[in-house]
Motif scaffolding. Structure first.
Motif, PDB file in Angstrom:
ATOM      1  N   ALA A 123       7.541  66.841  41.725  1.00 27.15           N
ATOM      2  CA  ALA A 123       8.921  66.719  41.256  1.00 27.15           C
ATOM      3  C   ALA A 123       9.885  67.170  42.347  1.00 27.15           C
ATOM      4  CB  ALA A 123       9.127  67.556  39.994  1.00 27.15           C
ATOM      5  N   TYR A 124      11.084  66.614  42.309  1.00 25.67           N
ATOM      6  CA  TYR A 124      12.059  66.958  43.338  1.00 25.67           C
ATOM      7  C   TYR A 124      13.462  66.938  42.758  1.00 25.67           C
ATOM      8  CZ  TYR A 124      15.020  66.498  47.465  1.00 25.67           C
ATOM      9  OH  TYR A 124      15.997  66.664  48.398  1.00 25.67           O
ATOM     10  N   ASP A 125      14.194  68.012  42.973  1.00 26.04           N
ATOM     11  CA  ASP A 125      15.592  68.104  42.582  1.00 26.04           C
ATOM     12  C   ASP A 125      16.429  67.598  43.743  1.00 26.04           C
ATOM     13  OD1 ASP A 125      18.153  68.774  41.893  1.00 26.04           O
ATOM     14  OD2 ASP A 125      17.722  70.853  41.379  1.00 26.04           O
ATOM     15  N   GLY A 176      19.600  67.406  43.936  1.00 24.96           N
ATOM     16  CA  GLY A 176      20.903  68.049  44.033  1.00 24.96           C
ATOM     17  C   GLY A 176      21.904  67.439  43.081  1.00 24.96           C
ATOM     18  N   ASP A 177      22.929  68.211  42.708  1.00 27.77           N
ATOM     19  CA  ASP A 177      23.999  67.751  41.816  1.00 27.77           C
ATOM     20  C   ASP A 177      23.473  67.271  40.475  1.00 27.77           C
ATOM     21  OD1 ASP A 177      25.922  68.295  43.771  1.00 27.77           O
ATOM     22  OD2 ASP A 177      25.685  66.312  44.680  1.00 27.77           O
ATOM     23  N   GLY A 178      22.307  67.773  40.054  1.00 25.81           N
ATOM     24  CA  GLY A 178      21.782  67.407  38.751  1.00 25.81           C
ATOM     25  C   GLY A 178      20.851  66.218  38.735  1.00 25.81           C
ATOM     26  N   ASP A 179      20.660  65.547  39.870  1.00 29.18           N
ATOM     27  CA  ASP A 179      19.754  64.399  39.948  1.00 29.18           C
ATOM     28  C   ASP A 179      18.347  64.862  40.336  1.00 29.18           C
ATOM     29  OD1 ASP A 179      22.055  62.999  39.483  1.00 29.18           O
ATOM     30  OD2 ASP A 179      22.292  62.294  41.545  1.00 29.18           O
ATOM     31  N   ALA A 180      17.337  64.200  39.784  1.00 28.20           N
ATOM     32  CA  ALA A 180      15.966  64.610  40.056  1.00 28.20           C
ATOM     33  C   ALA A 180      15.014  63.439  39.849  1.00 28.20           C
ATOM     34  CB  ALA A 180      15.569  65.774  39.138  1.00 28.20           C
ATOM     35  N   LEU A 181      13.809  63.605  40.353  1.00 25.12           N
ATOM     36  CA  LEU A 181      12.771  62.604  40.107  1.00 25.12           C
ATOM     37  C   LEU A 181      11.419  63.292  40.022  1.00 25.12           C
ATOM     38  CD1 LEU A 181      10.921  62.120  42.845  1.00 25.12           C
ATOM     39  CD2 LEU A 181      12.816  60.687  43.541  1.00 25.12           C
ATOM     40  N   ALA A 182      10.443  62.568  39.486  1.00 22.41           N
ATOM     41  CA  ALA A 182       9.084  63.092  39.414  1.00 22.41           C
ATOM     42  C   ALA A 182       8.087  61.953  39.498  1.00 22.41           C
ATOM     43  CB  ALA A 182       8.866  63.880  38.126  1.00 22.41           C
ATOM     44  N   TRP A 183       7.039  62.178  40.285  1.00 19.81           N
ATOM     45  CA  TRP A 183       5.909  61.249  40.373  1.00 19.81           C
ATOM     46  C   TRP A 183       4.747  61.848  39.588  1.00 19.81           C
ATOM     47  CZ3 TRP A 183       6.836  56.863  43.292  1.00 19.81           C
ATOM     48  CH2 TRP A 183       7.830  56.932  44.283  1.00 19.81           C
ATOM     49  N   TYR A 184       4.077  61.020  38.810  1.00 19.10           N
ATOM     50  CA  TYR A 184       2.871  61.434  38.098  1.00 19.10           C
ATOM     51  C   TYR A 184       1.727  60.529  38.553  1.00 19.10           C
ATOM     52  CZ  TYR A 184       5.991  63.974  34.916  1.00 19.10           C
ATOM     53  OH  TYR A 184       6.929  64.823  34.372  1.00 19.10           O
ATOM     54  N   PHE A 185       0.792  61.093  39.310  1.00 20.78           N
ATOM     55  CA  PHE A 185      -0.355  60.343  39.797  1.00 20.78           C
ATOM     56  C   PHE A 185      -1.540  60.643  38.895  1.00 20.78           C
ATOM     57  CE2 PHE A 185       2.453  60.615  43.421  1.00 20.78           C
ATOM     58  CZ  PHE A 185       2.309  59.395  44.054  1.00 20.78           C
ATOM     59  N   ALA A 186      -1.948  59.663  38.100  1.00 18.06           N
ATOM     60  CA  ALA A 186      -3.055  59.843  37.166  1.00 18.06           C
ATOM     61  C   ALA A 186      -4.389  59.662  37.878  1.00 18.06           C
ATOM     62  CB  ALA A 186      -2.936  58.858  36.012  1.00 18.06           C
ATOM     63  N   ALA A 187      -5.406  60.311  37.344  1.00 24.37           N
ATOM     64  CA  ALA A 187      -6.735  60.263  37.957  1.00 24.37           C
ATOM     65  C   ALA A 187      -7.325  58.858  37.946  1.00 24.37           C
ATOM     66  CB  ALA A 187      -7.661  61.233  37.224  1.00 24.37           C
ATOM     67  N   ASP A 188      -6.890  58.012  37.009  1.00 30.08           N
ATOM     68  CA  ASP A 188      -7.448  56.657  36.919  1.00 30.08           C
ATOM     69  C   ASP A 188      -6.728  55.660  37.820  1.00 30.08           C
ATOM     70  OD1 ASP A 188      -5.044  56.294  35.646  1.00 30.08           O
ATOM     71  OD2 ASP A 188      -5.884  55.640  33.731  1.00 30.08           O
ATOM     72  N   GLN A 192       5.981  68.783  27.429  1.00 26.61           N
ATOM     73  CA  GLN A 192       5.793  69.558  28.649  1.00 26.61           C
ATOM     74  C   GLN A 192       6.898  70.609  28.754  1.00 26.61           C
ATOM     75  OE1 GLN A 192       3.160  69.159  30.523  1.00 26.61           O
ATOM     76  NE2 GLN A 192       2.406  67.226  29.650  1.00 26.61           N
ATOM     77  N   GLU A 193       6.636  71.643  29.514  1.00 35.78           N
ATOM     78  CA  GLU A 193       7.647  72.689  29.686  1.00 35.78           C
ATOM     79  C   GLU A 193       8.787  72.195  30.586  1.00 35.78           C
ATOM     80  OE1 GLU A 193       5.992  76.278  31.142  1.00 35.78           O
ATOM     81  OE2 GLU A 193       4.653  76.580  29.435  1.00 35.78           O
ATOM     82  N   GLU A 194       9.995  72.648  30.272  1.00 36.08           N
ATOM     83  CA  GLU A 194      11.145  72.340  31.120  1.00 36.08           C
ATOM     84  C   GLU A 194      11.026  73.122  32.420  1.00 36.08           C
ATOM     85  OE1 GLU A 194      15.133  71.505  29.400  1.00 36.08           O
ATOM     86  OE2 GLU A 194      15.649  73.408  30.361  1.00 36.08           O
ATOM     87  N   THR A 195      11.429  72.512  33.526  1.00 36.89           N
ATOM     88  CA  THR A 195      11.394  73.178  34.821  1.00 36.89           C
ATOM     89  C   THR A 195      12.783  73.136  35.435  1.00 36.89           C
ATOM     90  OG1 THR A 195      10.935  71.201  36.160  1.00 36.89           O
ATOM     91  CG2 THR A 195       9.039  72.280  35.108  1.00 36.89           C
ATOM     92  N   ASP A 196      12.916  73.743  36.618  1.00 34.81           N
ATOM     93  CA  ASP A 196      14.204  73.715  37.317  1.00 34.81           C
ATOM     94  C   ASP A 196      14.622  72.289  37.646  1.00 34.81           C
ATOM     95  OD1 ASP A 196      14.370  76.456  37.234  1.00 34.81           O
ATOM     96  OD2 ASP A 196      13.548  76.744  39.245  1.00 34.81           O
ATOM     97  N   GLU A 197      13.624  71.408  37.851  1.00 34.88           N
ATOM     98  CA  GLU A 197      13.911  70.033  38.241  1.00 34.88           C
ATOM     99  C   GLU A 197      14.025  69.084  37.043  1.00 34.88           C
ATOM    100  OE1 GLU A 197      11.936  72.487  40.951  1.00 34.88           O
ATOM    101  OE2 GLU A 197      10.850  71.419  39.374  1.00 34.88           O
ATOM    102  N   LEU A 198      13.256  69.361  35.978  1.00 43.05           N
ATOM    103  CA  LEU A 198      13.087  68.399  34.900  1.00 43.05           C
ATOM    104  C   LEU A 198      13.557  68.957  33.560  1.00 43.05           C
ATOM    105  CD1 LEU A 198       9.468  67.354  35.937  1.00 43.05           C
ATOM    106  CD2 LEU A 198      11.619  66.271  36.619  1.00 43.05           C
TER     107      LEU A 198
END
Length: 211
Positions: free
Chosen positions: A46-48, A50-62, A110-116
């Motif tokens: 996950a990556y913040d 800045g200014d409230g914008d963020a993204l996250a990649w989820y790489f599944a095992a399959d 899922q738990e909330e994080t600083d980014e998500l």
């Protein structure tokens, strides 16, 4: 002769091998001092931005991948935007229509994080990650989530502009991912020449350390 037009980041994403994409995500997280998170059957980067914008990649095992982006000023932002109880959750959940349920499970409860950020369903029983962009890969090809695409078509919105897809710029999709390319894409004009050179050396060290 005019210069060749730069390809759209979506097309560039389609051309980026997933193992290379995961390495890029690891490098960016390392540079930003963000720890990857191990989930059941997947790894999240996950990556913040800045200014409230963020993204996250989820790489599944399959081999499947989920990319969620959050542009806080987007018309697609559902966070605290509806009057009826639970409607924020319902609209947000609808964006994920068409995404394999095992991928959707990675952003639920899922738990909330600083980014998500997360939204609950008003009963306290379910939560889902806030996203304005939902994109997924079956291991070979990338798709815009059906629910997000339908919502944007009905509202006359662009799934990439309103989704906040611009945030993938830091992964240098469609071009070699080198320290120099990353440094140029994220150049800090407020740093001195000496400070920027020091930063480049730090970037090179991280690139060398991540496999």
């Amino acid at each position: 002769m005019s210069e060749e037009k730069e390809q759209h980041p979506w097309n560039a994403l389609q051309q980026t091998p997933l193992n290379d994409l995961k390495r890029r995500a690891k490098i960016v997280d390392t540079l930003k001092e963000i720890e990857p998170v191990e989930l059941a059957g997947a790894e999240r980067f996950a990556y913040d931005c800045g200014d409230g914008d963020a993204l996250a990649w989820y790489f599944a095992a399959d081999g499947k991948v989920l990319l969620v982006t959050f542009l806080h000023e987007s018309e697609l932002n559902t966070f605290d935007c509806h009057e009826e109880e639970g409607e924020d959750y319902a609209v947000q959940r609808s964006y994920f229509k068409g995404v394999p349920e095992d991928l959707v499970a990675l952003v639920q409860n899922q738990e909330e994080t600083d980014e998500l950020l997360i939204i609950d369903d008003a009963t306290g029983g379910r939560t889902i990650q806030v996203a304005t962009g939902v994109y997924w890969c079956d291991g070979n090809s990338w798709y815009v989530a059906e629910g997000l695409r339908e919502h944007c078509q009905n509202a006359g919105l662009d799934v990439f502009d309103e989704g906040g897809f611009y945030m993938v710029y830091q992964y240098i999709l469609g071009r070699p991912f080198t320290p120099e390319a990353y440094h140029a894409a994220t150049f800090n004009e407020y740093l001195s020449a000496e400070e920027n050179e020091e930063r480049l050396e730090q970037v090179r060290a991280v690139f060398a350390s991540v496999r």
